[in-house]
Scaffold this active site. Structure first.
Site, PDB file in Angstrom:
ATOM      1  N   TYR A   1       9.089   0.686  -2.248  1.00 44.80           N
ATOM      2  CA  TYR A   1       8.622  -0.680  -2.554  1.00 44.80           C
ATOM      3  C   TYR A   1       9.607  -1.360  -3.500  1.00 44.80           C
ATOM      4  CZ  TYR A   1       5.508  -4.446  -4.122  1.00 44.80           C
ATOM      5  OH  TYR A   1       4.955  -5.673  -4.437  1.00 44.80           O
TER       6      TYR A   1
ATOM      7  N   SER B   1       8.937  -8.877  -7.395  1.00 40.33           N
ATOM      8  CA  SER B   1       7.874  -8.199  -8.153  1.00 40.33           C
ATOM      9  C   SER B   1       8.478  -7.701  -9.460  1.00 40.33           C
ATOM     10  CB  SER B   1       7.375  -6.999  -7.333  1.00 40.33           C
ATOM     11  OG  SER B   1       6.550  -6.162  -8.102  1.00 40.33           O
TER      12      SER B   1
HETATM   13  P1  NDP Z   1      -2.320  -9.247  -0.100  1.00 45.67           P
HETATM   14  O1  NDP Z   1      -2.440  -7.897   0.502  1.00 45.67           O
HETATM   15  O2  NDP Z   1      -3.538  -9.915  -0.603  1.00 45.67           O
HETATM   16  O3  NDP Z   1      -1.600 -10.230   0.931  1.00 45.67           O
HETATM   17  C1  NDP Z   1      -0.528  -9.802   1.709  1.00 45.67           C
HETATM   18  C2  NDP Z   1      -0.288 -10.841   2.778  1.00 45.67           C
HETATM   19  O4  NDP Z   1       0.832 -10.417   3.566  1.00 45.67           O
HETATM   20  C3  NDP Z   1      -1.468 -11.012   3.704  1.00 45.67           C
HETATM   21  O5  NDP Z   1      -1.681 -12.394   3.927  1.00 45.67           O
HETATM   22  C4  NDP Z   1      -1.022 -10.330   4.982  1.00 45.67           C
HETATM   23  O6  NDP Z   1      -1.538 -11.029   6.100  1.00 45.67           O
HETATM   24  C5  NDP Z   1       0.478 -10.553   4.907  1.00 45.67           C
HETATM   25  N1  NDP Z   1       1.195  -9.612   5.754  1.00 45.67           N
HETATM   26  C6  NDP Z   1       1.269  -8.272   5.681  1.00 45.67           C
HETATM   27  N2  NDP Z   1       1.994  -7.793   6.704  1.00 45.67           N
HETATM   28  C7  NDP Z   1       2.370  -8.866   7.436  1.00 45.67           C
HETATM   29  C8  NDP Z   1       3.126  -9.035   8.620  1.00 45.67           C
HETATM   30  N3  NDP Z   1       3.645  -7.996   9.285  1.00 45.67           N
HETATM   31  N4  NDP Z   1       3.313 -10.288   9.091  1.00 45.67           N
HETATM   32  C9  NDP Z   1       2.783 -11.353   8.450  1.00 45.67           C
HETATM   33  N5  NDP Z   1       2.078 -11.255   7.331  1.00 45.67           N
HETATM   34  C10 NDP Z   1       1.863 -10.023   6.846  1.00 45.67           C
HETATM   35  O7  NDP Z   1      -1.242  -9.091  -1.258  1.00 45.67           O
HETATM   36  P2  NDP Z   1      -0.547 -10.144  -2.238  1.00 45.67           P
HETATM   37  O8  NDP Z   1      -1.029 -11.505  -2.025  1.00 45.67           O
HETATM   38  O9  NDP Z   1      -0.611  -9.568  -3.583  1.00 45.67           O
HETATM   39  O10 NDP Z   1       0.966 -10.009  -1.746  1.00 45.67           O
HETATM   40  C11 NDP Z   1       1.811 -11.117  -1.499  1.00 45.67           C
HETATM   41  C12 NDP Z   1       3.208 -10.784  -1.985  1.00 45.67           C
HETATM   42  O11 NDP Z   1       3.213 -10.665  -3.393  1.00 45.67           O
HETATM   43  C13 NDP Z   1       3.774  -9.465  -1.434  1.00 45.67           C
HETATM   44  O12 NDP Z   1       5.123  -9.662  -1.080  1.00 45.67           O
HETATM   45  C14 NDP Z   1       3.670  -8.540  -2.638  1.00 45.67           C
HETATM   46  O13 NDP Z   1       4.616  -7.508  -2.583  1.00 45.67           O
HETATM   47  C15 NDP Z   1       3.931  -9.516  -3.765  1.00 45.67           C
HETATM   48  N6  NDP Z   1       3.499  -9.077  -5.081  1.00 45.67           N
HETATM   49  C16 NDP Z   1       2.169  -8.941  -5.364  1.00 45.67           C
HETATM   50  C17 NDP Z   1       1.779  -8.495  -6.609  1.00 45.67           C
HETATM   51  C18 NDP Z   1       0.351  -8.269  -6.960  1.00 45.67           C
HETATM   52  O14 NDP Z   1       0.080  -7.679  -8.016  1.00 45.67           O
HETATM   53  N7  NDP Z   1      -0.599  -8.706  -6.175  1.00 45.67           N
HETATM   54  C19 NDP Z   1       2.754  -8.199  -7.669  1.00 45.67           C
HETATM   55  C20 NDP Z   1       4.109  -8.408  -7.259  1.00 45.67           C
HETATM   56  C21 NDP Z   1       4.451  -8.847  -6.027  1.00 45.67           C
HETATM   57  P3  NDP Z   1      -2.037 -10.340   7.477  1.00 45.67           P
HETATM   58  O15 NDP Z   1      -2.495  -8.949   7.137  1.00 45.67           O
HETATM   59  O16 NDP Z   1      -3.118 -11.242   7.937  1.00 45.67           O
HETATM   60  O17 NDP Z   1      -0.838 -10.397   8.359  1.00 45.67           O
END
Ligand code: NDP
Length: 250
Positions: free
Chosen positions: A159, A146
């Site tokens: 984070y 990130s």
């Molecule tokens: P979302 O909240 O839309 O997606 C997060 C995903 O992570 C979901 O599919 C969720 O699936 C999954 N997840 C959470 N906990 C678990 C777990 N214990 N096991 C398996 N899957 C899990 O957020 P983003 O798409 O934005 O996030 C994706 C990545 O991008 C993260 O690592 C985030 O830190 C990073 N990021 C995002 C940014 C942004 O602005 N959006 C900026 C910088 C980095 P489920 O709940 O079904 O398990």
């Protein structure tokens, strides 16, 4: 590159956190370009629906319920991909959460969850994919950091710590996997419109993050960054990508 399928078509790509946001957008983007996508997340209904939708359009997709805090489940996700398709070409360690709060509020359970998902989940993904890629003498591990992996801001200390750790880990991995012809990429997005801010439970913190996310860009931006790294010729290893919305200041 002239052919948008080049470097993507036929590749077996495992994606954690594929039930929403960046993971879901990347699954769609890569599947449209001929990749076989193996979707992991806890919300089975969502990844099942996505896999069915893609399969209905003659794309190759499979869903495997996965909690990345459970090493055995991450192992099972990768083993299921290899059993079904014979190999794993790309592992995208994307699952993550961002329940920001000032340290003094002692939201220790949130600290634990961020370390378990954002850091240990990535480690478990590496542990599951690496032996196959070593044996294949090819593969590509893509980890998601990130802008917070480069900058620290009040409320985001834990984070940021996990995302800095993902960068350190990716750099160590990059150096160690040279003998196996494995590529490594760490992608550091700025604000992208996903469900990520929903994990913030503190009202004041949620409000300040909401302001930053007013300029958020669509999740396709991340999918294109993944595709850029995948599309390079085998001898080119794109190690780091950082992108922000043009209007994002911090
Ligand atoms: P979302 O909240 O839309 O997606 C997060 C995903 O992570 C979901 O599919 C969720 O699936 C999954 N997840 C959470 N906990 C678990 C777990 N214990 N096991 C398996 N899957 C899990 O957020 P983003 O798409 O934005 O996030 C994706 C990545 O991008 C993260 O690592 C985030 O830190 C990073 N990021 C995002 C940014 C942004 O602005 N959006 C900026 C910088 C980095 P489920 O709940 O079904 O398990």
């Amino acid at each position: 590159m002239s052919n948008t399928f080049e470097g993507i078509q036929g590749k077996v790509v495992v994606i954690t956190g594929a039930s929403s946001g960046l993971g879901e957008a990347t699954a769609r983007y890569l599947a449209e370009r001929g990749a076989t996508v193996v979707l992991g997340a806890r919300r089975l209904d969502r990844i099942d629906a996505l896999a069915a939708e893609l399969a209905g359009r003659d794309k190759k997709a499979m869903a495997v319920q996965t909690d990345v805090t459970q090493r055995g489940q991450v192992q099972h996700l990768v083993e299921a991909a290899v059993a079904a398709y014979g190999r794993i070409d790309v592992m995208i360690n994307n699952a993550g959460l961002m329940p920001h709060s000032p340290l003094e509020r002692l939201k220790v359970d949130d600290w634990d969850r961020m370390i378990d998902v954002n850091l240990k989940g990535v480690l478990y993904g590496i542990a599951a994919a690496l032996p196959h890629m070593q044996r294949q003498k090819s593969g590509h591990i893509i980890n998601v950091s990130s802008v917070a992996g480069h900058k620290v801001r009040p409320g985001g200390a834990v984070y940021s710590a996990t995302k800095h750790a993902v960068r350190a880990l990716s750099e160590g991995l990059r150096q160690e996997v040279k003998p196996y012809n494995i590529r490594t990429t760490v992608i550091s997005p700025g604000a992208v419109a996903t469900e990520l801010p929903d994990s913030i439970t503190e009202a004041d913190v949620a409000e300040s993050v909401r302001k930053i996310y007013e300029v958020a860009v669509p999740a396709d931006a991340f999918a294109r960054a993944v595709a850029y790294a995948m599309r390079q010729p085998d001898e080119i290893d794109v190690n780091e990508i950082l992108f922000r919305p043009t209007r994002q200041e911090v």
